[in-house]
Design a protein around this motif. Structure first.
Motif, mmCIF file in Angstrom:
data_model
loop_
_atom_site.group_PDB
_atom_site.id
_atom_site.type_symbol
_atom_site.label_atom_id
_atom_site.label_comp_id
_atom_site.label_asym_id
_atom_site.label_seq_id
_atom_site.Cartn_x
_atom_site.Cartn_y
_atom_site.Cartn_z
ATOM 1 N N ALA A 1 0.828 -1.214 0.000
ATOM 2 C CA ALA A 1 0.000 0.000 0.000
ATOM 3 C C ALA A 1 0.861 1.263 0.000
ATOM 4 O O ALA A 1 0.528 2.257 -0.659
ATOM 5 C CB ALA A 1 -0.933 -0.013 1.212
ATOM 6 N N CYS A 2 1.976 1.224 0.730
ATOM 7 C CA CYS A 2 2.867 2.389 0.750
ATOM 8 C C CYS A 2 3.451 2.661 -0.632
ATOM 9 O O CYS A 2 3.546 3.815 -1.072
ATOM 10 C CB CYS A 2 3.990 2.168 1.757
ATOM 11 S SG CYS A 2 3.475 2.258 3.483
ATOM 12 N N LEU A 3 3.840 1.587 -1.325
ATOM 13 C CA LEU A 3 4.374 1.762 -2.677
ATOM 14 C C LEU A 3 3.336 2.395 -3.599
ATOM 15 O O LEU A 3 3.641 3.319 -4.366
ATOM 16 C CB LEU A 3 4.801 0.408 -3.239
ATOM 17 C CG LEU A 3 6.293 0.063 -3.228
ATOM 18 C CD1 LEU A 3 6.520 -1.323 -3.791
ATOM 19 C CD2 LEU A 3 7.077 1.086 -4.036
ATOM 20 N N GLU A 4 2.117 1.905 -3.543
ATOM 21 C CA GLU A 4 1.059 2.464 -4.388
ATOM 22 C C GLU A 4 0.803 3.929 -4.056
ATOM 23 O O GLU A 4 0.604 4.758 -4.957
ATOM 24 C CB GLU A 4 -0.216 1.646 -4.224
ATOM 25 C CG GLU A 4 -0.142 0.259 -4.851
ATOM 26 C CD GLU A 4 -1.454 -0.507 -4.741
ATOM 27 O OE1 GLU A 4 -1.648 -1.444 -5.530
ATOM 28 O OE2 GLU A 4 -2.278 -0.163 -3.853
ATOM 29 N N HIS A 5 0.837 4.270 -2.756
ATOM 30 C CA HIS A 5 0.591 5.661 -2.363
ATOM 31 C C HIS A 5 1.706 6.566 -2.868
ATOM 32 O O HIS A 5 1.459 7.668 -3.379
ATOM 33 C CB HIS A 5 0.469 5.748 -0.841
ATOM 34 C CG HIS A 5 -0.085 7.054 -0.353
ATOM 35 N ND1 HIS A 5 0.689 8.182 -0.218
ATOM 36 C CD2 HIS A 5 -1.345 7.409 0.026
ATOM 37 C CE1 HIS A 5 -0.052 9.177 0.233
ATOM 38 N NE2 HIS A 5 -1.298 8.734 0.386
ATOM 39 N N LEU A 6 2.956 6.137 -2.734
ATOM 40 C CA LEU A 6 4.067 6.919 -3.250
ATOM 41 C C LEU A 6 3.941 7.137 -4.753
ATOM 42 O O LEU A 6 4.234 8.225 -5.271
ATOM 43 C CB LEU A 6 5.396 6.214 -2.940
ATOM 44 C CG LEU A 6 5.890 6.241 -1.496
ATOM 45 C CD1 LEU A 6 7.083 5.310 -1.325
ATOM 46 C CD2 LEU A 6 6.301 7.661 -1.088
ATOM 47 N N HIS A 7 3.497 6.104 -5.449
ATOM 48 C CA HIS A 7 3.390 6.168 -6.905
ATOM 49 C C HIS A 7 2.246 7.056 -7.351
ATOM 50 O O HIS A 7 2.405 7.915 -8.235
ATOM 51 C CB HIS A 7 3.218 4.753 -7.450
ATOM 52 C CG HIS A 7 3.291 4.665 -8.947
ATOM 53 N ND1 HIS A 7 2.203 4.903 -9.765
ATOM 54 C CD2 HIS A 7 4.328 4.352 -9.777
ATOM 55 C CE1 HIS A 7 2.547 4.739 -11.016
ATOM 56 N NE2 HIS A 7 3.837 4.403 -11.065
#
Length: 910
Positions: free
Chosen positions: A754-760
């Motif tokens: 989820a953190c990766l998706e939010h950063l992206h």
């Protein structure tokens, strides 16, 4: 992290009765001490008694423990012994430095009248004493108490209300040891990072700010001493008035526009300085205001993770600052640390700094001459501040003289250099601002051999002041007369061992051995007057000797009085040009920093970065400056790596997998440090670098429990990650390592995903994301701006070789067992772990999902496993190839190629 010393200022009535008042029966001296101590309850009182500073009661007990000095007693008070300890006046600075380092505050109480005056008032009168200054961590000025390479900041905090739940905070940063005075305002969320950036020694604020529950943890965790001031003393009108009075102006409009929070902070700082310096007023620069967003925002956790100015253990050694510091002056070292703590975001200012460094890189002769001259420059800024505070000695005046001489030489050298970049030309202009007569007067007035304190005398050069020369000559002639008188008395008494001596109690006296004392009395009864009988000697005086003593004493006193007047005149001349001298000190520091960057670039082959308004991030051959320095000392090479996170409108994310010890954390940190170096104005450890301006830098690397706050590793990780995801913008650079590893596998994987998706999608920033969750690599096919990369390794006979090379792709495995073996786990544990791993992998293949423990057989015995079967003997050809290999002389790539050759040889032999 060290706990700060939060010191309240209790009313004197809060002190114990035995120390808060002077009851009947107290001696006059002790009554005076108790009265002065009651007015300074939050300080250790250094009470001057002759050649010592004495401490009594609880102060003595505290100082005895802190300093390791003997605790004694002096009389009684309220029926009990009075604890006492003391330190010699001439060594007071050494003891003060130790007390200040431990967080104590000290009130220095001096004798403010001549003891002879006290005697004239009566036999029981005591010498008047008064506190002349309070010595606190943020207000010290003495060289022996200060770290020459570190600013000694007092930070005051004010605030203004934005809404029911939001505040803006004003910060006033003052270094009274140099006169620096800077104001800024930050939103509440940025307050911890701003305090970490300033790294103050002491913080003053209102009681309301200190008691705010939302900030309680911040004040508990800061390394600085925290001192609250009563709210009633910090009214806005009073704060503005203090600023006007400090600079002698009727309005602040000429200084620029300041917010209410900034004015409140400045007023609090000036109030505290006035309280600690008593009658002295430090020469502060006009307050400069730092605009919001002028520096790269780096929060406190990121500063700690990246170890910019000190390591996690609090040491300078091992930090980025220690690795890049090539300055040759104390003032330059402090400015370098300031630049490193606050890299710029203004592209034009960054380019100007890079241009100055580039010119010094290209012109080796100019660089060498500048650094050679700077190496002779003393700490001009701190000498000037001590002069303004009335604490300067002759060597401080000489430091200003020598600093002005160096400035003139550098100004002339820069003028000869022809066309210069803007920053170097500006620094050259500042170097010539002082009146040349000032340096000439100081050269003519000060002798070559200078005492530490002006009370020691002898610092005025012969020929500068006729009256001083006459008085000195009189003193010298009188000493000759003393010698002649001694010879005459020795001849008259027949005592060749007769001597005329001097001490502070008797003055001049005649001393003869006890055995001939009576003969002297018989021979010169009318002339000699008996003064003292010792065990082995007798002492006399005479009318003639008494008259000579008066003459000598008068001449000595006159010389000291005249020299003191010369000193005051020289100090006044310096302070009349204080602004110009302070500007010269800043210019010398600026030249030193530029020369330091240039020397570093030449020494280590660092390159000029390109910083622009794009969202580029293209580093070719990047290196970690601290790790590379450590490897260089060990004679080992550093493996450089490229990194490209460039994007159009949105940044790219690089997801990095690979084994522990493979170099992921080093790669992550080195790219963050390259941004810091580039935007502070330095060259960078890379073959080339193009960086789109970064507004905020976030780093979440490593893990540690925070047990003092009751937080686990995972909680700390989540708090820091939350701050990143909530604050990062498209212009930010985010460094994340092992997010989600502190909890259950599926929980952690889900959070990291989820953190990766939010950063992206939401932050759209440039980011490096290292992980052991190999499942995340599949996102590279779904998120268009995410790339996979891995750390290259090689294997041979169950041994893993870390090549520290970042390449596109995905790690095939984590190599955890190999790392465990390298770490020294027992062979049986490693073997059993390998068996369990095979069982888990088999169970996963046969029953997709999470394998259960009861699916796996238990280890049948805890006995050590049987020894491995011996390897088959190699044939002669293979043995010859092995003998020819020199492992210590091979690069990682050559070693890998050799392994492949051995494998092919063995396959062919089979």
């Amino acid at each position: 992290m060290a706990r700060s010393a939060v010191r309240h200022q209790p009313h004197p009535a809060a002190e114990p009765a035995s120390e808060g008042s002077a009851p009947a029966g107290a001696t006059p001296m002790m009554a005076q001490y108790i009265e002065i101590k009651a007015a300074n309850p939050d300080c250790l009182l250094f009470y001057r008694m002759g050649d010592f500073y004495e401490l009594f009661f609880a102060d003595a007990e505290t100082a005895s423990r802190a300093l390791g000095i003997v605790l004694t007693k002096r009389g009684k008070h309220a029926g009990a012994d009075i604890p006492m300890c003391g330190v010699p006046v001439e060594r007071a600075d050494d003891y003060l430095s130790r007390l200040i380092a431990l967080g104590h505050r000290v009130a220095v109480c001096e004798q403010v009248e001549d003891p002879a005056e006290a005697k004239r008032r009566g036999p029981k009168s005591v010498v008047h004493r008064a506190v002349v200054r309070l010595v606190t961590p943020g207000t010290i000025t003495e060289d022996r108490l200060l770290d020459p390479a570190r600013a000694n900041l007092l930070l005051a905090v004010g605030r203004r209300k934005l809404s029911d739940s939001a505040f803006a905070y004003g910060l006033a940063a003052i270094d009274i040891s140099t006169g620096r005075f800077a104001l800024s305002e930050v939103p509440g969320a940025d307050l911890p990072g701003a305090i970490a950036r300033h790294d103050p020694r002491e913080i003053v604020l209102s009681e309301a700010i200190l008691s705010d529950p939302a900030l309680a943890r911040l004040w508990q965790e800061t390394r600085a001493a925290v001192v609250p001031l009563a709210q009633a003393e910090l009214e806005p009108a009073a704060a503005e008035r203090r600023i006007r009075e400090q600079f002698g102006v009727s309005t602040l409009d000429g200084f620029g526009q300041f917010s209410r929070a900034e004015i409140a902070a400045a007023g609090a700082a000036l109030l505290y300085i006035a309280r600690t310096q008593i009658a002295a007023r430090p020469p502060l620069s006009v307050p400069s205001r730092e605009a919001g967003g002028a520096t790269l925002s780096i929060d406190a956790a990121t500063r700690a993770n990246l170890e910019l100015t000190r390591t996690l253990s609090g040491e300078r050694a091992g930090s980025l600052l220690e690795a890049i510091d090539r300055t040759v002056t104390a003032n330059g070292a402090r400015l370098l640390a300031e630049h490193l703590s606050g890299p710029l975001t203004d592209l034009a200012a960054i380019a100007r700094r890079h241009a100055a460094v580039a010119r010094l890189v290209e012109d080796q002769g100019l660089r060498g001459e500048i650094r050679e001259a700077l190496a002779r420059a003393p700490d001009l800024a701190r000498a000037l501040s001590r002069t303004g505070l009335g604490r300067a000695g002759p060597r401080d005046l000489a430091a200003i003289r020598d600093g002005l001489d160096v400035a003139v030489a550098l100004r002339d050298r820069l003028a000869q250099a022809g066309d210069l970049p803007e920053d170097l030309a500006r620094l050259g202009d500042h170097l010539g601002r002082a009146d040349p007569e000032l340096a000439a007067t100081l050269r003519a007035a000060l002798s070559d051999d200078l005492p530490l304190a002006r009370r020691d005398g002898g610092f005025v050069r012969a020929g500068f002041h006729p009256e001083i020369d006459e008085s000195r000559l009189l003193g010298q002639d009188s000493r000759k007369v003393v010698a002649a008188l001694q010879a005459r008395y020795a001849e008259a008494t027949g005592c060749r061992t007769l001597r005329i001596k001097h001490n502070n109690v008797l003055g001049y006296y005649i001393e003869v051995p006890q055995s001939v004392g009576e003969a002297c009395l018989k021979g010169l009864m009318q002339e000699f007057v008996h003064r003292q009988t010792m065990v082995d000697a007798m002492r006399f005086t005479s009318v003639e000797l008494g008259g000579l003593e008066t003459k000598i004493s008068g001449a000595s006193d006159q010389v000291l009085a005249l020299e003191s007047a010369v000193f005051e005149d020289l100090a006044a001349r310096i302070l009349a040009q204080a602004e110009a001298v302070a500007g010269i000190a800043e210019a010398l520091a600026g030249l030193d920093v530029a020369g330091s960057h240039a020397s570093l670039a030449v020494e280590l082959d660092w390159r000029r970065p390109e910083v622009d308004e794009s969202l580029s991030f293209a580093i070719a051959g990047g290196r970690h400056p601290v790790v590379e320095a450590a490897l260089r000392r060990a004679g080992e090479p550093f493996i450089a790596n490229d990194c490209d996170l460039s994007g159009e409108g949105r940044g790219r994310i690089r997801l990095i997998t690979g084994p522990n010890m493979g170099g992921k954390s080093t790669f992550l940190r080195q790219n963050a440090l390259i941004v810091v170096l580039a935007q502070m104005g330095a060259f960078v450890p890379a073959a080339s670098a193009r960086i789109g301006r970064v507004d905020r830098l976030f780093s979440r690397v490593g893990a540690a429990d925070d047990l003092a706050r009751g937080q686990s590793t995972f909680m700390v990780e989540m708090v820091e990650t939350a701050a990143i995801l909530n604050q990062a913008t498209r212009r930010s650079l985010v460094i994340l390592d092992e997010i989600g590893r502190g909890t259950a596998t599926f929980d952690g994987l889900s959070i990291a995903w989820a953190c990766l998706e939010h950063l992206h999608e939401a932050n759209a920033c440039r980011a490096l994301f290292a992980t052991h969750f190999h499942e995340l690599t599949a996102l590279g096919q779904r998120l268009p701006r995410l790339d996979n990369a891995t750390l290259k390794v090689a294997e041979h006979r169950n041994q893993v070789i870390f090549l520290h090379e970042v390449v596109p792709g995905v790690a095939e495995r984590s190599y955890g067992l190999q790392v465990a073996r390298l770490a020294g786990l027992p062979a049986g544990v490693v073997a059993r772990a390998g068996a369990i791993l095979k069982g888990l992998e088999k169970a996963e293949r046969e029953r997709p999902g999470r394998p259960r423990i009861d699916d796996l057989p238990l280890f049948a015995s805890l006995a050590p496993p049987p020894p491995p079967e011996p390897e088959p003997a190699a044939d002669d050809g293979l043995a010859r190839m092995l003998d020819a290999i020199e492992p210590d002389a091979m690069t990682p790539r050559e070693a890998l190629e050799a392994l492949y050759r051995l494998k092919r040889e063995r396959s062919g032999a089979g």
